[in-house]
Design an enzyme around this catalytic site. Structure first.
Site, mmCIF file in Angstrom:
data_model
loop_
_atom_site.group_PDB
_atom_site.id
_atom_site.type_symbol
_atom_site.label_atom_id
_atom_site.label_comp_id
_atom_site.label_asym_id
_atom_site.label_seq_id
_atom_site.Cartn_x
_atom_site.Cartn_y
_atom_site.Cartn_z
ATOM 1 N N LYS A 63 12.090 -1.715 58.724
ATOM 2 C CA LYS A 63 10.961 -1.246 59.533
ATOM 3 C C LYS A 63 9.826 -2.261 59.550
ATOM 4 O O LYS A 63 9.175 -2.462 60.577
ATOM 5 C CB LYS A 63 10.457 0.119 59.042
ATOM 6 N N THR A 64 9.559 -2.919 58.455
ATOM 7 C CA THR A 64 8.457 -3.897 58.417
ATOM 8 C C THR A 64 8.964 -5.333 58.298
ATOM 9 O O THR A 64 8.154 -6.263 58.293
ATOM 10 C CB THR A 64 7.513 -3.604 57.243
ATOM 11 N N LYS A 135 -0.209 -14.017 49.134
ATOM 12 C CA LYS A 135 -0.186 -15.471 49.381
ATOM 13 C C LYS A 135 -1.319 -15.877 50.318
ATOM 14 O O LYS A 135 -1.929 -16.939 50.161
ATOM 15 C CB LYS A 135 1.167 -15.879 49.971
ATOM 16 N N HIS A 281 -3.787 8.074 8.268
ATOM 17 C CA HIS A 281 -3.435 6.650 8.168
ATOM 18 C C HIS A 281 -1.924 6.441 8.247
ATOM 19 O O HIS A 281 -1.330 5.743 7.427
ATOM 20 C CB HIS A 281 -4.021 6.035 6.905
ATOM 21 N N ASN A 419 6.958 1.842 -0.542
ATOM 22 C CA ASN A 419 7.978 2.681 -1.147
ATOM 23 C C ASN A 419 7.548 4.139 -1.065
ATOM 24 O O ASN A 419 6.421 4.462 -1.365
ATOM 25 C CB ASN A 419 8.181 2.288 -2.607
ATOM 26 N N PHE A 464 16.903 3.297 -2.657
ATOM 27 C CA PHE A 464 17.481 3.582 -3.977
ATOM 28 C C PHE A 464 16.483 3.364 -5.105
ATOM 29 O O PHE A 464 15.464 2.683 -4.956
ATOM 30 C CB PHE A 464 18.753 2.766 -4.216
#
Length: 515
Positions: A63-64, A135, A281, A419, A464
């Site tokens: 279309k354009t 542009k 926090h 940890n 662990f």
């Protein structure tokens, strides 16, 4: 008479903007649905086909894409040869292009999207017009976002219909960024399309060779983690997740608010049952499940009411009036929820500074971390435990109640900074030891922080135990069972300590470090 071409997918505000242009003496041309919307509002407009003398065709695909459109946009007004060329071919100058693009990213984010839908939402004419106008920015204004309509209209009203060179250049810069982001989203999505003839959109597999990141700024924040640091928030355009949350009340969110809000939301989304997480926090200082949200909140608050002051809450249910009644008793910074009912909004209305944020859940795929010269990328830590993962390594089997408490503690412990040691009962955290350099210190701090009795609790460890001393501290605190990944060279010594102290211990084989 200056001419504007309007062809927008997102029609927010376009009628008012176009009406303002018409009042300033601009001629308007448009396409398809945009032209229909303008005519319905009695805004004078001509179809692009009247300009090109060629109909829209191929279901709107063409279309354009026509010399009378792009010649009207691209010709340089100060070049005599350009002026002669457009006059010779009867090309009308186009002085403003108002275009936004098909919602490709939203289409791509839909579950089960069909390949045909994906392809049809790749805009061709829109990016072409945007790039042409950008542009030729010295002569043509390019408008790619409804967010710019008011500022542009205001400037034109003050200047008698003109825009400054600075404004045109700023709009051109934004236009090129828009098309770059759009192409990046298409390329990144199509990399996930199979080439076996079925053209199915695959879930993300592995990591891309080229990582394309495209986010749009949604807000400048007051500052970053500290007042001397600047900060902003960006959105992926999906409409989901924390970055796209809808703030329904309260003052501006800070950088730290948003970081804590994400942590709170993450905890809440790990549970199917009604849950409330209170974050301070980035660490959960209290998390609990309940039959109602009000019950879950009260149990979460019991864990550490001192740290909860000024905290951030995340829940996985719509906040109702009963929950709001309880939450409103404490000073809170933010509440993140799927929604807030009218009773909750009415209750919170008196707390003007309290931020209420509604979030649409978005499963996180990747986690990024900055390093100098680049970034680290990893899968999000979303691995759920299966029954087959659970290995009882102690002589004593955990009771059914202990096992429920252990699985609850494991879910929450994943969100505690390493940890991490977390003490809990079934459906309620009791003590949290976070972010220590030695695991035994996290065991001690978690017990020290406990307000509720520790006797009969269980403990979860994100990694662990390197030595038996952590197990000994947990037993001393009064816990009766431990869940941990296992995998230490001293696992046998740790298990023997659990047996000696009468603790049940489960290995999961899964680690949840959170740095």
């Amino acid at each position: 008479m200056p001419t504007a071409l309007l062809s927008v997918s997102d029609k927010t505000g376009v009628v008012d903007f176009a009406r303002g242009l018409a009042k300033l003496g601009w001629s308007l041309i448009s396409t398809g649905g945009t032209a229909k919307a303008l005519r319905a509002a009695d805004v004078p407009v001509r179809d692009v086909s009247e300009i090109t003398n060629f109909p829209e065709m191929l279901d709107g695909r063409v279309k354009t894409l026509h010399p009378k459109v792009h010649g009207g946009i691209l010709h340089r007004r100060q070049e005599a040869s350009h002026r002669s060329a457009v006059a010779e071919h009867g090309i009308q100058p186009i002085d403003m292009v108002v275009v936004n693009l098909y919602a490709f990213e939203k289409t791509a984010s839909k579950p089960g999207v069909h390949f045909e839908d994906l392809i049809e939402n790749i805009d061709i004419g829109g990016p072409s017009m945007i790039r042409s106008a950008a542009k030729n920015f010295e002569d043509v204004a390019v408008v790619t976002s409804p967010a710019d309509y008011d500022a542009i209209a205001g400037e034109m009203q003050k200047s008698g219909g003109a825009l400054s060179a600075e404004t045109k250049w700023r709009l051109a810069q934004k236009a090129f960024a828009t098309t770059a982001a759009y192409d990046s989203a298409i390329a990144s999505t199509l990399e996930r399309v199979s080439a076996n003839g079925s053209f199915e959109l695959r879930a993300g597999e592995g990591f891309p060779e080229t990582l394309r990141l495209s986010f749009k700024k949604t807000a400048d924040l007051r500052y970053g983690e500290n007042p001397h640091q600047k900060a902003a928030m960006y959105s992926d355009g999906s409409g989901t997740g924390v970055a796209n949350g809808r703030q329904v009340q309260g003052k501006e969110l800070s950088y730290n608010n948003i970081v804590d809000l994400q942590a709170a939301w993450d905890v809440a989304q790990d549970f199917e049952e009604t849950v409330c997480a209170i974050i301070k926090h980035t660490n959960p200082c209290g998390t609990a499940t309940g039959k109602t949200l009000a019950e879950a909140y009260k149990k979460a608050l019991e864990c550490d009411p001192v740290s909860a002051f000024g905290g951030v809450i995340g829940v996985n249910r719509v906040v109702d009036g009963d929950a709001a009644e309880e939450m409103a008793k404490l000073f809170l910074e933010v509440i993140a929820a799927p929604g807030f009912d009218d009773a909750a909004k009415a209750k919170f209305a008196a707390k003007k500074n309290l931020r209420l944020v509604e979030i649409v859940h978005s499963p996180q795929r990747w986690v990024l971390k900055n390093v100098s010269g680049g970034i680290l990328l990893q899968d999000a830590d979303v691995r759920p435990l299966a029954e087959s993962d659970l290995k009882v390594v102690s002589k004593r089997q955990p009771t059914a109640e202990e096992k429920r408490a252990l699985l609850f503690a494991w879910k929450v412990c994943k969100h505690v900074k390493s940890n991490a040691i977390l003490y809990a009962r079934d459906g309620q955290t009791v003590g949290v030891g976070a972010g220590q350099m030695s695991r035994v210190d996290s065991c001690k701090i978690g017990a020290m922080k406990a307000v509720l009795p520790l006797k009969g609790t269980v403990a979860a460890s994100d990694a662990f135990f390197p030595f038996p001393d952590g197990v000994e501290e947990i037993a001393k605190a009064g816990a009766t069972a431990i869940i941990q990944p296992g995998g230490s060279v001293r696992d046998q010594e740790v298990i023997e300590a659990a047996d000696r102290l009468g603790l049940a211990m489960i290995f999961t084989g899964v680690r949840h470090f959170r740095h």
